[in-house]
Design a protein around this motif. Structure first.
Motif, short mmCIF file in Angstrom:
data_model
loop_
_atom_site.label_atom_id
_atom_site.label_comp_id
_atom_site.label_asym_id
_atom_site.label_seq_id
_atom_site.Cartn_x
_atom_site.Cartn_y
_atom_site.Cartn_z
N PRO A 135 54.96 178.01 -5.78
CA PRO A 135 54.81 179.36 -5.25
C PRO A 135 56.05 179.81 -4.49
O PRO A 135 56.75 179.02 -3.85
CB PRO A 135 53.59 179.25 -4.33
CG PRO A 135 53.55 177.82 -3.94
CD PRO A 135 54.09 177.04 -5.10
N CYS A 136 56.31 181.11 -4.53
CA CYS A 136 57.48 181.68 -3.87
C CYS A 136 57.06 182.31 -2.55
O CYS A 136 55.89 182.30 -2.16
CB CYS A 136 58.15 182.72 -4.78
SG CYS A 136 57.06 184.08 -5.25
N PHE A 144 53.29 183.74 -0.72
CA PHE A 144 52.74 183.43 0.61
C PHE A 144 52.41 184.70 1.37
O PHE A 144 51.35 184.80 2.02
CB PHE A 144 53.74 182.59 1.41
CG PHE A 144 53.26 182.24 2.78
CD1 PHE A 144 52.36 181.21 2.97
CD2 PHE A 144 53.72 182.94 3.89
CE1 PHE A 144 51.90 180.89 4.24
CE2 PHE A 144 53.27 182.64 5.16
CZ PHE A 144 52.37 181.59 5.33
N HIS A 145 53.30 185.69 1.34
CA HIS A 145 53.05 186.95 2.05
C HIS A 145 51.82 187.66 1.46
O HIS A 145 51.03 188.25 2.22
CB HIS A 145 54.27 187.84 1.97
CG HIS A 145 55.45 187.33 2.74
ND1 HIS A 145 55.39 186.99 4.08
CD2 HIS A 145 56.73 187.07 2.35
CE1 HIS A 145 56.57 186.56 4.48
NE2 HIS A 145 57.40 186.60 3.45
N HIS A 181 61.05 180.46 4.42
CA HIS A 181 60.54 179.84 3.19
C HIS A 181 61.64 179.02 2.56
O HIS A 181 62.79 179.48 2.45
CB HIS A 181 60.04 180.91 2.22
CG HIS A 181 59.65 180.37 0.88
ND1 HIS A 181 60.55 180.27 -0.18
CD2 HIS A 181 58.47 179.88 0.41
CE1 HIS A 181 59.93 179.76 -1.22
NE2 HIS A 181 58.68 179.52 -0.90
N GLN A 182 61.31 177.81 2.15
CA GLN A 182 62.28 176.92 1.51
C GLN A 182 61.70 176.39 0.21
O GLN A 182 60.65 175.74 0.21
CB GLN A 182 62.63 175.75 2.44
CG GLN A 182 63.68 174.81 1.88
CD GLN A 182 65.01 175.50 1.67
OE1 GLN A 182 65.48 176.24 2.54
NE2 GLN A 182 65.64 175.27 0.54
N ASN A 183 62.40 176.68 -0.88
CA ASN A 183 61.99 176.19 -2.20
C ASN A 183 62.62 174.83 -2.44
O ASN A 183 63.84 174.69 -2.45
CB ASN A 183 62.43 177.19 -3.27
CG ASN A 183 61.87 176.85 -4.64
OD1 ASN A 183 61.46 175.73 -4.90
ND2 ASN A 183 61.86 177.82 -5.53
N LEU A 184 61.78 173.82 -2.64
CA LEU A 184 62.23 172.44 -2.88
C LEU A 184 61.98 172.02 -4.31
O LEU A 184 61.72 170.84 -4.58
CB LEU A 184 61.54 171.49 -1.91
CG LEU A 184 61.83 171.75 -0.43
CD1 LEU A 184 61.05 170.79 0.45
CD2 LEU A 184 63.33 171.65 -0.14
N LEU A 185 62.03 172.93 -5.24
CA LEU A 185 61.95 172.73 -6.68
C LEU A 185 60.53 172.42 -7.13
O LEU A 185 59.97 173.14 -7.95
CB LEU A 185 62.91 171.63 -7.15
CG LEU A 185 63.05 171.48 -8.67
CD1 LEU A 185 63.58 172.76 -9.29
CD2 LEU A 185 63.97 170.32 -9.03
N PHE A 186 59.92 171.36 -6.61
CA PHE A 186 58.57 170.99 -7.01
C PHE A 186 57.50 171.50 -6.06
O PHE A 186 56.34 171.61 -6.42
CB PHE A 186 58.45 169.47 -7.15
CG PHE A 186 59.41 168.87 -8.13
CD1 PHE A 186 59.39 169.25 -9.47
CD2 PHE A 186 60.35 167.95 -7.73
CE1 PHE A 186 60.27 168.72 -10.38
CE2 PHE A 186 61.25 167.40 -8.64
CZ PHE A 186 61.20 167.79 -9.96
N LYS A 222 49.42 177.05 -4.98
CA LYS A 222 48.45 177.22 -3.91
C LYS A 222 49.09 176.86 -2.58
O LYS A 222 49.89 175.92 -2.50
CB LYS A 222 47.23 176.33 -4.18
CG LYS A 222 46.13 176.43 -3.13
CD LYS A 222 44.97 175.51 -3.50
CE LYS A 222 43.87 175.56 -2.47
NZ LYS A 222 42.73 174.66 -2.82
N TRP A 223 48.73 177.61 -1.55
CA TRP A 223 49.15 177.31 -0.18
C TRP A 223 48.01 176.55 0.49
O TRP A 223 46.97 177.11 0.82
CB TRP A 223 49.50 178.59 0.57
CG TRP A 223 50.67 179.28 -0.03
CD1 TRP A 223 50.66 180.35 -0.88
CD2 TRP A 223 52.04 178.93 0.14
NE1 TRP A 223 51.93 180.69 -1.25
CE2 TRP A 223 52.81 179.84 -0.63
CE3 TRP A 223 52.71 177.94 0.88
CZ2 TRP A 223 54.19 179.78 -0.69
CZ3 TRP A 223 54.09 177.89 0.81
CH2 TRP A 223 54.81 178.79 0.05
#
Length: 233
Positions: A79-80, A84-85, A125-130, A172-173
């Motif tokens: 998720p991006c 989340f927002h 927000h930090q995208n860690l690929l997986f 999913k968050w």
């Protein structure tokens, strides 16, 4: 005689040079051509080793294929920040339509904290690929005060786990979903009940006694003679 004539014509002063090699031939014999052929051969040998290894060790090959497929699916469903927002806005709207006396206190406090951090510009927000992380920052990104710009006053990495607000994985968050469980049930209303009545299990909801009482309300009411005389009098 014909061959002798052709040699004489080719050695004549007015005869020009023969046709040179074509463009494709020059590319094949250039450094780029040799590098491309070497790279192709390396990939060819690697693919051949993969095929041979999968044939000799099918279990190991299936494990790696499953692992690779799972990683691709997790990366695709990661998720991006917009997700989340959107989830936060939807959760806040769900709580907004309820009275404060009906809202779940745990859900309400968590949403209020997230909304406050977002309005202060400290939500990151930090995208860690997986998977993805949503965490809080000490200051807004546009803040120009000394404490926000000095690198020696920035939070330590050891404190980072305490700043994590949510974890996004497989679309999913998870922390937000956990906090929004039973969001329309106020647990504080049952705080003064006995301990055995504060927890409701499936046995209480689907017991034989409850089923009997549920079916009993559909039974016709039979009036006795005494009740009829009293009603008629």
């Amino acid at each position: 005689m014909a061959a002798l004539g052709r040699r004489l014509l080719s050695s004549a002063p007015g005869a020009g040079p023969g046709p040179g090699p074509g463009l494709w031939s020059r590319i094949r014999h250039s450094k780029l051509g040799f590098w491309t052929r070497s790279l192709f051969n390396d990939y060819k040998e690697a693919c051949k080793e993969i095929v041979v290894g999968a044939r000799d060790h099918p279990g190991k090959a299936a494990f790696y294929c499953t692992l690779f497929t799972g990683a691709c699916v997790c990366g695709y469903k990661n998720p991006c920040d917009k997700s989340f927002h959107a989830t936060l806005l939807e959760s806040a709207n769900q709580l907004l339509i309820l009275s404060p006396w009906v809202r779940n206190g745990r859900s309400d406090r968590h949403i209020q904290n997230l909304v406050t951090v977002k309005n202060q510009g400290r939500l990151r927000h930090q995208n860690l690929l997986f998977f993805s992380l949503v965490y809080t920052a000490p200051y807004d990104a546009k803040t120009g005060i000394y404490n926000a710009q000095c690198e020696y006053l920035k939070p330590r990495w050891s404190d980072f786990p305490n700043r994590i607000l949510d974890i996004g994985f497989f679309g999913k968050w998870w922390i937000l979903s956990s906090k929004m469980r039973d969001w329309d049930i106020n647990d504080d209303e049952f705080a003064y009940l006995p301990a055995e009545l504060q927890t409701v299990t499936s046995q209480h909801l689907h017991s034989a006694e409850n089923e009997r009482l549920f079916e009993l309300k559909f039974q016709p009411i039979i009036l006795e003679e005494d009740m009829q005389e009293e009603g008629g009098g």
